[in-house]
Design a protein around this motif. Structure first.
Motif, PDB file in Angstrom:
ATOM      1  N   ASN A  10       0.834  -1.197   0.000  1.00 16.09           N
ATOM      2  CA  ASN A  10       0.000   0.000   0.000  1.00 16.09           C
ATOM      3  C   ASN A  10       0.871   1.250   0.000  1.00 16.09           C
ATOM      4  N   ALA A  11       1.886   1.266   0.867  1.00  8.12           N
ATOM      5  CA  ALA A  11       2.773   2.437   0.931  1.00  8.12           C
ATOM      6  C   ALA A  11       3.498   2.632  -0.390  1.00  8.12           C
ATOM      7  N   SER A  12       3.950   1.545  -0.976  1.00 10.86           N
ATOM      8  CA  SER A  12       4.675   1.615  -2.247  1.00 10.86           C
ATOM      9  C   SER A  12       3.767   2.129  -3.363  1.00 10.86           C
ATOM     10  N   VAL A  13       2.553   1.603  -3.439  1.00 14.52           N
ATOM     11  CA  VAL A  13       1.614   2.014  -4.490  1.00 14.52           C
ATOM     12  C   VAL A  13       1.181   3.462  -4.285  1.00 14.52           C
ATOM     13  N   GLN A  14       0.976   3.877  -3.039  1.00 19.32           N
ATOM     14  CA  GLN A  14       0.606   5.274  -2.778  1.00 19.32           C
ATOM     15  C   GLN A  14       1.718   6.227  -3.193  1.00 19.32           C
ATOM     16  N   LYS A  15       2.956   5.868  -2.897  1.00 19.71           N
ATOM     17  CA  LYS A  15       4.093   6.713  -3.281  1.00 19.71           C
ATOM     18  C   LYS A  15       4.179   6.802  -4.804  1.00 19.71           C
ATOM     19  N   PHE A  16       4.020   5.673  -5.485  1.00 22.88           N
ATOM     20  CA  PHE A  16       4.064   5.663  -6.947  1.00 22.88           C
ATOM     21  C   PHE A  16       2.916   6.487  -7.519  1.00 22.88           C
ATOM     22  N   ASN A  17       1.719   6.334  -6.937  1.00 20.22           N
ATOM     23  CA  ASN A  17       0.552   7.086  -7.400  1.00 20.22           C
ATOM     24  C   ASN A  17       0.759   8.584  -7.211  1.00 20.22           C
ATOM     25  N   GLN A  18       1.393   8.963  -6.107  1.00 17.46           N
ATOM     26  CA  GLN A  18       1.686  10.376  -5.862  1.00 17.46           C
ATOM     27  C   GLN A  18       2.642  10.902  -6.936  1.00 17.46           C
ATOM     28  N   LEU A  19       3.666  10.132  -7.262  1.00 17.61           N
ATOM     29  CA  LEU A  19       4.612  10.556  -8.303  1.00 17.61           C
ATOM     30  C   LEU A  19       3.927  10.646  -9.664  1.00 17.61           C
ATOM     31  N   VAL A  20       2.998   9.731  -9.929  1.00 21.46           N
ATOM     32  CA  VAL A  20       2.260   9.764 -11.196  1.00 21.46           C
ATOM     33  C   VAL A  20       1.435  11.036 -11.286  1.00 21.46           C
ATOM     34  N   SER A  21       0.760  11.390 -10.178  1.00 17.28           N
ATOM     35  CA  SER A  21      -0.097  12.584 -10.210  1.00 17.28           C
ATOM     36  C   SER A  21       0.726  13.868 -10.286  1.00 17.28           C
ATOM     37  N   GLU A  22       1.959  13.849  -9.767  1.00 19.08           N
ATOM     38  CA  GLU A  22       2.792  15.049  -9.780  1.00 19.08           C
ATOM     39  C   GLU A  22       3.605  15.195 -11.066  1.00 19.08           C
ATOM     40  N   THR A  23       3.833  14.110 -11.774  1.00 20.07           N
ATOM     41  CA  THR A  23       4.687  14.133 -12.960  1.00 20.07           C
ATOM     42  C   THR A  23       3.839  14.348 -14.207  1.00 20.07           C
ATOM     43  N   LEU A  24       4.184  15.355 -14.961  1.00 21.57           N
ATOM     44  CA  LEU A  24       3.476  15.640 -16.201  1.00 21.57           C
ATOM     45  C   LEU A  24       4.214  14.999 -17.365  1.00 21.57           C
ATOM     46  N   ALA A  25       3.468  14.550 -18.361  1.00 17.52           N
ATOM     47  CA  ALA A  25       4.079  13.962 -19.547  1.00 17.52           C
ATOM     48  C   ALA A  25       4.680  15.069 -20.401  1.00 17.52           C
ATOM     49  N   HIS A  26       5.847  14.806 -20.939  1.00 16.43           N
ATOM     50  CA  HIS A  26       6.497  15.764 -21.832  1.00 16.43           C
ATOM     51  C   HIS A  26       5.824  15.743 -23.198  1.00 16.43           C
ATOM     52  N   VAL A  38       8.464   7.825 -14.560  1.00 15.62           N
ATOM     53  CA  VAL A  38       7.937   7.826 -13.189  1.00 15.62           C
ATOM     54  C   VAL A  38       8.589   6.704 -12.380  1.00 15.62           C
ATOM     55  N   LYS A  39       8.819   5.544 -13.008  1.00 12.32           N
ATOM     56  CA  LYS A  39       9.488   4.443 -12.307  1.00 12.32           C
ATOM     57  C   LYS A  39      10.910   4.837 -11.911  1.00 12.32           C
ATOM     58  N   ILE A  40      11.595   5.545 -12.802  1.00  6.87           N
ATOM     59  CA  ILE A  40      12.951   6.006 -12.488  1.00  6.87           C
ATOM     60  C   ILE A  40      12.910   6.993 -11.324  1.00  6.87           C
ATOM     61  N   LEU A  41      11.919   7.905 -11.343  1.00  2.69           N
ATOM     62  CA  LEU A  41      11.753   8.840 -10.223  1.00  2.69           C
ATOM     63  C   LEU A  41      11.492   8.086  -8.923  1.00  2.69           C
ATOM     64  N   TYR A  42      10.659   7.072  -9.002  1.00  2.00           N
ATOM     65  CA  TYR A  42      10.339   6.260  -7.819  1.00  2.00           C
ATOM     66  C   TYR A  42      11.610   5.617  -7.274  1.00  2.00           C
ATOM     67  N   LYS A  43      12.429   5.075  -8.172  1.00  3.79           N
ATOM     68  CA  LYS A  43      13.662   4.425  -7.736  1.00  3.79           C
ATOM     69  C   LYS A  43      14.620   5.423  -7.088  1.00  3.79           C
ATOM     70  N   THR A  44      14.680   6.654  -7.620  1.00  3.01           N
ATOM     71  CA  THR A  44      15.566   7.648  -7.009  1.00  3.01           C
ATOM     72  C   THR A  44      15.045   8.083  -5.641  1.00  3.01           C
ATOM     73  N   HIS A  45      13.722   8.127  -5.470  1.00  6.38           N
ATOM     74  CA  HIS A  45      13.138   8.532  -4.184  1.00  6.38           C
ATOM     75  C   HIS A  45      13.251   7.440  -3.131  1.00  6.38           C
ATOM     76  N   THR A  46      12.997   6.185  -3.533  1.00  5.22           N
ATOM     77  CA  THR A  46      12.933   5.106  -2.544  1.00  5.22           C
ATOM     78  C   THR A  46      14.178   4.228  -2.505  1.00  5.22           C
ATOM     79  N   GLY A  47      14.922   4.195  -3.587  1.00  4.63           N
ATOM     80  CA  GLY A  47      16.116   3.357  -3.625  1.00  4.63           C
ATOM     81  C   GLY A  47      15.865   1.940  -4.112  1.00  4.63           C
ATOM     82  N   CYS A  48      14.617   1.624  -4.486  1.00  3.02           N
ATOM     83  CA  CYS A  48      14.322   0.290  -5.023  1.00  3.02           C
ATOM     84  C   CYS A  48      13.322   0.413  -6.165  1.00  3.02           C
ATOM     85  N   ASP A  49      13.230  -0.643  -6.967  1.00  3.33           N
ATOM     86  CA  ASP A  49      12.314  -0.643  -8.110  1.00  3.33           C
ATOM     87  C   ASP A  49      10.865  -0.747  -7.639  1.00  3.33           C
ATOM     88  N   PHE A  50       9.958  -0.248  -8.479  1.00  2.35           N
ATOM     89  CA  PHE A  50       8.523  -0.371  -8.190  1.00  2.35           C
ATOM     90  C   PHE A  50       8.072  -1.740  -8.680  1.00  2.35           C
TER      91      PHE A  50
END
Length: 185
Positions: A10-26, A38-50
């Motif tokens: 749940n914590a992992s999915v919520q963090k990923f969902n937060q990054l998805v909502s904050e990240t705009l597509a180029h 977004v997965k790369i951003l998640y890995k830099t924030h948490t230190g592990c893969d989603f």
């Protein structure tokens, strides 16, 4: 047991969902490239893969995941703060139409399953019946496979006998010709 698995997921999915909502597509970026970013951003924030993409794909369209403020508002409603609480304000988000909350007595008790111990005899009978049905189905499959094998062996024998009938004995050794003619007969 489920809570132990759900809480970190749940914590992992919520963090990923937060990054998805904050990240705009180029501009010119497709969905796959955007999610990869977004997965790369998640890995830099948490230190592990989603690892829970399928769970996120399932949950992302649900009411709670679209509006995380609704659960945060409920969770923080009774916390003591320096600010003046608003006791009679509107809820952040009302319950979606058609979804009514069940009373606690309706959620447990009368709707319990047979495996929970309320009907052990019925559960045992059901399991015996299911075992017998499975056993009969397996036996039918085995019988069908053995019949197919018998037919295959029979057709192979017939093919071998047909080859013997096609052998020409005119130019053979007389002893071999006698054996082949006996097989033909």
């Amino acid at each position: 047991m489920l809570t132990g698995k759900w809480t970190p997921m749940n914590a992992s999915v919520q963090k990923f969902n937060q990054l998805v909502s904050e990240t705009l597509a180029h501009s010119g970026e497709n969905d796959e490239d955007w999610i990869t970013r977004v997965k790369i951003l998640y890995k830099t924030h948490t230190g592990c893969d989603f690892k829970h993409k399928s769970a996120w794909l399932f949950l992302k369209g649900k009411h709670k995941w679209k509006n995380p403020e609704s659960t945060n508002a409920r969770r923080n409603r009774f916390r003591v703060t320096d600010e003046e609480p608003e006791h009679f304000g509107d809820d952040a988000l009302p319950r979606p139409p058609g979804l009514q909350r069940l009373a606690k007595s309706q959620r447990s008790g009368s709707n319990s399953t047979a495996s929970s111990g309320s009907y052990p005899i019925m559960y045992q009978e059901f399991m015996k019946e299911q075992y017998e049905l499975d056993r009969k189905a397996k036996m039918q499959v085995i019988e069908q496979e053995s019949e197919e094998r018998r037919q295959l062996i029979q057709s192979q024998r017939i093919a071998k006998d047909m080859k013997v009938l096609q052998i020409d004995t005119r130019g053979m050794d007389p002893a071999d010709a006698v054996i082949i003619n006996a097989q033909k007969a």
